[in-house]
Design a protein around this motif. Structure first.
Motif, PDB file in Angstrom:
ATOM      1  N   LEU A 319       0.796  -1.081   0.012  1.00 24.62           N
ATOM      2  CA  LEU A 319       0.110  -0.008  -0.102  1.00 24.62           C
ATOM      3  C   LEU A 319       0.920   1.200  -0.027  1.00 24.62           C
ATOM      4  O   LEU A 319       1.970   1.296   0.873  1.00 24.62           O
ATOM      5  N   SER A 320       0.728   2.209  -0.881  1.00 27.71           N
ATOM      6  CA  SER A 320       1.676   3.242  -1.078  1.00 27.71           C
ATOM      7  C   SER A 320       1.443   4.341   0.149  1.00 27.71           C
ATOM      8  O   SER A 320       0.468   4.193   1.047  1.00 27.71           O
ATOM      9  N   PRO A 321       2.517   5.129   0.272  1.00 25.14           N
ATOM     10  CA  PRO A 321       2.388   6.278   1.418  1.00 25.14           C
ATOM     11  C   PRO A 321       1.234   7.022   1.336  1.00 25.14           C
ATOM     12  O   PRO A 321       0.649   7.599   2.244  1.00 25.14           O
ATOM     13  N   ILE A 322       0.406   7.077   0.057  1.00 27.01           N
ATOM     14  CA  ILE A 322      -0.889   7.755  -0.083  1.00 27.01           C
ATOM     15  C   ILE A 322      -1.908   7.268   0.910  1.00 27.01           C
ATOM     16  O   ILE A 322      -2.579   7.794   1.514  1.00 27.01           O
ATOM     17  N   CYS A 323      -2.091   5.681   0.663  1.00 25.81           N
ATOM     18  CA  CYS A 323      -2.874   5.018   1.399  1.00 25.81           C
ATOM     19  C   CYS A 323      -2.464   5.229   3.061  1.00 25.81           C
ATOM     20  O   CYS A 323      -3.508   5.498   4.011  1.00 25.81           O
ATOM     21  N   PHE A 324      -1.291   5.210   3.346  1.00 25.30           N
ATOM     22  CA  PHE A 324      -0.813   5.377   4.814  1.00 25.30           C
ATOM     23  C   PHE A 324      -1.457   6.974   5.407  1.00 25.30           C
ATOM     24  O   PHE A 324      -1.883   7.057   6.457  1.00 25.30           O
ATOM     25  N   ALA A 325      -1.530   7.897   4.487  1.00 23.04           N
ATOM     26  CA  ALA A 325      -1.920   9.233   4.715  1.00 23.04           C
ATOM     27  C   ALA A 325      -3.351   9.164   4.748  1.00 23.04           C
ATOM     28  O   ALA A 325      -3.953   9.669   5.950  1.00 23.04           O
ATOM     29  N   ALA A 326      -3.905   8.777   3.931  1.00 18.58           N
ATOM     30  CA  ALA A 326      -5.449   8.478   4.355  1.00 18.58           C
ATOM     31  C   ALA A 326      -5.898   7.907   5.785  1.00 18.58           C
ATOM     32  O   ALA A 326      -6.723   8.225   6.459  1.00 18.58           O
ATOM     33  N   HIS A 327      -4.986   6.546   5.927  1.00 20.27           N
ATOM     34  CA  HIS A 327      -5.213   6.044   7.346  1.00 20.27           C
ATOM     35  C   HIS A 327      -4.963   6.912   8.604  1.00 20.27           C
ATOM     36  O   HIS A 327      -5.921   7.169   9.475  1.00 20.27           O
ATOM     37  N   MET A 328      -4.028   7.712   8.198  1.00 19.61           N
ATOM     38  CA  MET A 328      -3.664   8.464   9.185  1.00 19.61           C
ATOM     39  C   MET A 328      -4.864   9.667   9.507  1.00 19.61           C
ATOM     40  O   MET A 328      -5.273   9.852  10.720  1.00 19.61           O
ATOM     41  N   HIS A 329      -5.384  10.083   8.681  1.00 18.70           N
ATOM     42  CA  HIS A 329      -6.403  10.957   8.820  1.00 18.70           C
ATOM     43  C   HIS A 329      -7.674  10.432   9.394  1.00 18.70           C
ATOM     44  O   HIS A 329      -8.327  10.905  10.350  1.00 18.70           O
ATOM     45  N   LEU A 330      -8.021   9.118   9.039  1.00 18.08           N
ATOM     46  CA  LEU A 330      -9.152   8.215   9.448  1.00 18.08           C
ATOM     47  C   LEU A 330      -8.817   8.039  11.046  1.00 18.08           C
ATOM     48  O   LEU A 330      -9.580   8.159  11.737  1.00 18.08           O
ATOM     49  N   ASN A 331      -7.607   7.506  11.178  1.00 18.30           N
ATOM     50  CA  ASN A 331      -7.130   7.070  12.622  1.00 18.30           C
ATOM     51  C   ASN A 331      -7.264   8.254  13.440  1.00 18.30           C
ATOM     52  O   ASN A 331      -7.631   7.885  14.720  1.00 18.30           O
ATOM     53  N   ILE A 332      -6.693   9.238  13.280  1.00  8.48           N
ATOM     54  CA  ILE A 332      -6.669  10.459  14.124  1.00  8.48           C
ATOM     55  C   ILE A 332      -8.076  11.046  14.595  1.00  8.48           C
ATOM     56  O   ILE A 332      -8.324  11.662  15.545  1.00  8.48           O
ATOM     57  N   TRP A 333      -9.296  10.753  13.495  1.00  7.99           N
ATOM     58  CA  TRP A 333     -10.295  11.274  13.904  1.00  7.99           C
ATOM     59  C   TRP A 333     -11.337  10.068  14.400  1.00  7.99           C
ATOM     60  O   TRP A 333     -12.087  10.226  15.207  1.00  7.99           O
ATOM     61  N   ALA A 334     -11.118   8.712  14.042  1.00  7.13           N
ATOM     62  CA  ALA A 334     -12.210   7.764  14.508  1.00  7.13           C
ATOM     63  C   ALA A 334     -12.251   7.537  15.978  1.00  7.13           C
ATOM     64  O   ALA A 334     -11.253   6.923  16.304  1.00  7.13           O
ATOM     65  N   PRO A 335     -13.137   7.965  16.763  1.00 11.11           N
ATOM     66  CA  PRO A 335     -13.188   7.242  18.207  1.00 11.11           C
ATOM     67  C   PRO A 335     -12.993   5.934  18.418  1.00 11.11           C
ATOM     68  O   PRO A 335     -12.561   5.588  19.471  1.00 11.11           O
ATOM     69  N   ASN A 336     -13.444   5.068  17.365  1.00 10.20           N
ATOM     70  CA  ASN A 336     -12.978   3.803  17.648  1.00 10.20           C
ATOM     71  C   ASN A 336     -11.875   3.219  16.891  1.00 10.20           C
ATOM     72  O   ASN A 336     -11.731   2.012  16.586  1.00 10.20           O
ATOM     73  N   PHE A 337     -10.810   4.052  17.043  1.00  8.47           N
ATOM     74  CA  PHE A 337      -9.567   3.507  16.317  1.00  8.47           C
ATOM     75  C   PHE A 337      -8.593   2.705  17.234  1.00  8.47           C
ATOM     76  O   PHE A 337      -8.820   3.135  18.627  1.00  8.47           O
ATOM     77  N   GLY A 338      -8.125   1.637  16.899  1.00  7.32           N
ATOM     78  CA  GLY A 338      -7.478   0.592  17.785  1.00  7.32           C
ATOM     79  C   GLY A 338      -5.904   0.892  17.742  1.00  7.32           C
ATOM     80  O   GLY A 338      -5.429   1.189  18.512  1.00  7.32           O
ATOM     81  N   ILE A 339      -5.489   0.420  16.331  1.00  6.48           N
ATOM     82  CA  ILE A 339      -4.022   0.478  16.166  1.00  6.48           C
ATOM     83  C   ILE A 339      -3.661   0.498  14.632  1.00  6.48           C
ATOM     84  O   ILE A 339      -4.609  -0.191  14.071  1.00  6.48           O
ATOM     85  N   GLN A 340      -2.406   0.949  14.194  1.00 10.64           N
ATOM     86  CA  GLN A 340      -2.076   1.000  12.801  1.00 10.64           C
ATOM     87  C   GLN A 340      -0.747   0.247  12.479  1.00 10.64           C
ATOM     88  O   GLN A 340       0.145   0.132  13.189  1.00 10.64           O
ATOM     89  N   GLU A 341      -1.017  -0.816  11.593  1.00 11.68           N
ATOM     90  CA  GLU A 341       0.132  -1.575  11.137  1.00 11.68           C
ATOM     91  C   GLU A 341       1.062  -0.599  10.420  1.00 11.68           C
ATOM     92  O   GLU A 341       0.756   0.357   9.777  1.00 11.68           O
ATOM     93  N   PHE A 342       2.493  -0.880  10.834  1.00 16.01           N
ATOM     94  CA  PHE A 342       3.522   0.017  10.373  1.00 16.01           C
ATOM     95  C   PHE A 342       4.544  -0.713   9.944  1.00 16.01           C
ATOM     96  O   PHE A 342       5.008  -1.530  10.666  1.00 16.01           O
ATOM     97  N   VAL A 343       5.099  -0.586   8.566  1.00 17.95           N
ATOM     98  CA  VAL A 343       6.342  -1.157   8.157  1.00 17.95           C
ATOM     99  C   VAL A 343       7.186  -0.098   7.798  1.00 17.95           C
ATOM    100  O   VAL A 343       8.264  -0.566   6.921  1.00 17.95           O
ATOM    101  N   GLY A 344       7.077   0.983   8.061  1.00 17.27           N
ATOM    102  CA  GLY A 344       8.101   2.005   7.539  1.00 17.27           C
ATOM    103  C   GLY A 344       7.415   2.877   6.343  1.00 17.27           C
ATOM    104  O   GLY A 344       6.221   2.429   5.659  1.00 17.27           O
ATOM    105  N   PHE A 345       8.107   3.644   5.723  1.00 17.18           N
ATOM    106  CA  PHE A 345       7.582   4.475   4.658  1.00 17.18           C
ATOM    107  C   PHE A 345       8.214   4.015   3.482  1.00 17.18           C
ATOM    108  O   PHE A 345       8.343   4.771   2.362  1.00 17.18           O
ATOM    109  N   GLY A 346       8.854   2.825   3.396  1.00 15.70           N
ATOM    110  CA  GLY A 346       9.461   2.400   1.869  1.00 15.70           C
ATOM    111  C   GLY A 346      11.026   2.655   2.088  1.00 15.70           C
ATOM    112  O   GLY A 346      11.354   3.156   3.019  1.00 15.70           O
ATOM    113  N   ASN A 347      11.458   2.708   0.830  1.00 16.09           N
ATOM    114  CA  ASN A 347      12.940   2.795   0.823  1.00 16.09           C
ATOM    115  C   ASN A 347      13.188   4.140   0.471  1.00 16.09           C
ATOM    116  O   ASN A 347      12.353   5.197   0.130  1.00 16.09           O
TER     117      ASN A 347
END
Length: 405
Positions: A319-347
Motif C-alpha cells: 500500500l503506497s504512502p498515500i494510503c498511509f496518509a488516508a489512514h492517518m487522517h481516519l485514525n486520528i479522527w475515528a473514536p473507535n480507532f485501535g492500532i495501525q500496522e506500520f512497516v515504515g515508509f518504504g526505501n
C-alpha cells in the motif's frame, strides 16, 4: 470546481504502486492510491478506460455523489479492481477538498480524537531468537506493540519471513510467476506456542504482542490456537481463518477469548457486516485502498463502533504512502480507532516519489496540519522506476493441494 483531467501512474520503487492524480479548473489537484498487489494493471486499465472519462467536467466537491456513481452506477458492484479504483478517486477528491478549504482532511471528518496514532511494528525472523532480537530492537525504538512472525521449522518458506530476499520480486527469480510455498499446520503448531512463551519471558508483559495466521487454519484449528495463546495476552490474533463464510468465526469465538482481527482483503462493508454486528471480531482491518477510500472506511468505522469493534487498518508495504496518509487522517479522527500496522515508509527510492511530513516517535505517528492529505507525488521521479510484473505467492499443502496463502 470542475475536474479537468485524471492521470494514472504506475511505478516500482521496490514495489509496484498505482497512483491517481486528479486535476481541477481551480488549479488544485489531489492524489490517491489504487494499488492492487499482483493485479496492478487491471486497475490501471479500469481507471483509464472506464472511470476517468466519466469524471471529466464533474464537480470535484461532490465526493459522495461521485462515490455512489462509481459504485452503484456500474451495476457490477464490489470486487477488488472496482473498489481500488473508487478508493483512489475518493482519496484524491478528499485531498482536493482539504486543499480548497485550507484544512487537513481529519478536520473535515470532525477533528482529532487523539494526539497521535499508535503503531505496531513487524518482527519476523528465521528462528525464535532472531524474531525476538528484532522485537527488542523495535521496543528500544519506542514501539509499544510488535507483531511476531517466525519461520516454521521443516518448511522451505514461511509467510512474513523472506530470509535473504528483499521482496517478492526476488522470490520470483528471472521469470516472474507466482512462487509456490508449502504449508503444514502441525509443524506450525509445533513452533507457535514456544514463540510466545519465550516472547513473554524475554520481552515482559508491558509490550503488546500480535500475530498473523494469514488464514492458514480451519476454524476449529484457529479455536485451538486461540486457547493455546490465551495465557500470553495477545493484543489480537489476525486472520485466524478465512471468513468468506462469516459464520466460520462463530466456531472460533465460542472457544477462545483472544481478540480477533480480520479484513485486509475485504472490499466493502458487506464483507464484514455479519462479523461486526454479531460481535465475532474485535478489530476490522480493511484498508482504504482496497475498500473504497476514505468515504467507505469512515462508514465502516461508524458501523463498527456500534458493536465495540475498533479499526486497525491494513498497512502492508504494497500500500503506497498515500494510503498511509488516508489512514492517518481516519485514525486520528475515528473514536473507535485501535492500532495501525506500520512497516515504515518504504526505501530511499520511494521517498523520492512520495513526499510527506509525517513523524514517527516512540511508537506513534503524528500528522502535520498541511491541507488535504499532506502528501505529494513526484511524477518525474516516478518515471525512473518503471512497472515490473509481480505476483504474491501461492500456498500448497505438503500433498500438493492448493491452500490459503
Amino acid at each position: 470546481m470542475k475536474i479537468t483531467e485524471v492521470k494514472v501512474f504506475v511505478c516500482s520503487p521496490g514495489r509496484n504502486f498505482v497512483t491517481v492524480k486528479i486535476f481541477t479548473d481551480a488549479g488544485l489537484y489531489g492524489v490517491g492510491d489504487a494499488t492492487l498487489n499482483g493485479r496492478e494493471m487491471a486497475v490501471v486499465a479500469y481507471l483509464q478506460e472506464h472511470v476517468a472519462p466519466c469524471l471529466i467536467g464533474r464537480n470535484a466537491h461532490d465526493i459522495e455523489d461521485i462515490w455512489q456513481y462509481l459504485y452503484k452506477g456500474v451495476y457490477w458492484r464490489k470486487g477488488p479492481v472496482n473498489m481500488a479504483a473508487i478508493a483512489a478517486i475518493d482519496m484524491a477528491l478528499w485531498d482536493i477538498k482539504g486543499k480548497a478549504a485550507g484544512l487537513p482532511v481529519y478536520q473535515l471528518l470532525g477533528g482529532k480524537s487523539r494526539k497521535g496514532v499508535t503503531l505496531y511494528a513487524h518482527a519476523s525472523g528465521e528462528t525464535i531468537e532472531d524474531t525476538l532480537d528484532k522485537a527488542e530492537q523495535h521496543i528500544k525504538q519506542g514501539f509499544k506493540a510488535v507483531r511476531l512472525q517466525c519461520a516454521v521449522p521443516g518448511l522451505n518458506v514461511t509467510y512474513g519471513v523472506l530470509g535473504d530476499k528483499a521482496d517478492y520480486f526476488e522470490l520470483q527469480g528471472s521469470r516472474p510467476l507466482p512462487p509456490e510455498e508449502e504449508w503444514c499446520t502441525q509443524k506450525y503448531f509445533n513452533m507457535i506456542v514456544e514463540l510466545f512463551q519465550q516472547a513473554r519471558a524475554r520481552l515482559g508483559n508491558n509490550v503488546h504482542l500480535l500475530h498473523d495466521v494469514h488464514s492458514r487454519l480451519t476454524p476449529i484449528e484457529s479455536a485451538r490456537l486461540g486457547k493455546l495463546l490465551e495465557p500470553f495476552g495477545l493484543f489480537f490474533l489476525e486472520d485466524a481463518s478465512m471468513a468468506e463464510n462469516q459464520d466460520n468465526y462463530k466456531v472460533i469465538r465460542q472457544h477462545t477469548t483472544v481478540p480477533l482481527a480480520i479484513g485486509e482483503t475485504y472490499n466493502t462493508i458487506w464483507d464484514c457486516k455479519d462479523l461486526i454486528q454479531n460481535q465475532l471480531i474485535d478489530y476490522i482491518r480493511v484498508a482504504a485502498t482496497h475498500a473504497g477510500g476514505i468515504t467507505a472506511l469512515r462508514r465502516i468505522a461508524d458501523f463498527a463502533s456500534i458493536y465495540n469493534v475498533k479499526i486497525a487498518p491494513h498497512g502492508a508495504p504494497d500500500l503506497s504512502p498515500i494510503c498511509f496518509a488516508a489512514h492517518m487522517h481516519l485514525n486520528i479522527w475515528a473514536p473507535n480507532f485501535g492500532i495501525q500496522e506500520f512497516v515504515g515508509f518504504g526505501n530511499a527510492h520511494s521517498a523520492r516519489i512520495f513526499k510527506h511530513g509525517f513523524e514517527v516517535k516512540d511508537g506513534m505517528a503524528y500528522l502535520n496540519d498541511a491541507p488535504g492529505l499532506g502528501i505529494e507525488f513526484d511524477e518525474e521521479a516516478a518515471q525512473e522506476y518503471p512497472y515490473k510484473r509481480s505476483y504474491l505467492p501461492v500456498s500448497r499443502l505438503e500433498d500438493g493441494t492448493v491452500w490459503n496463502w
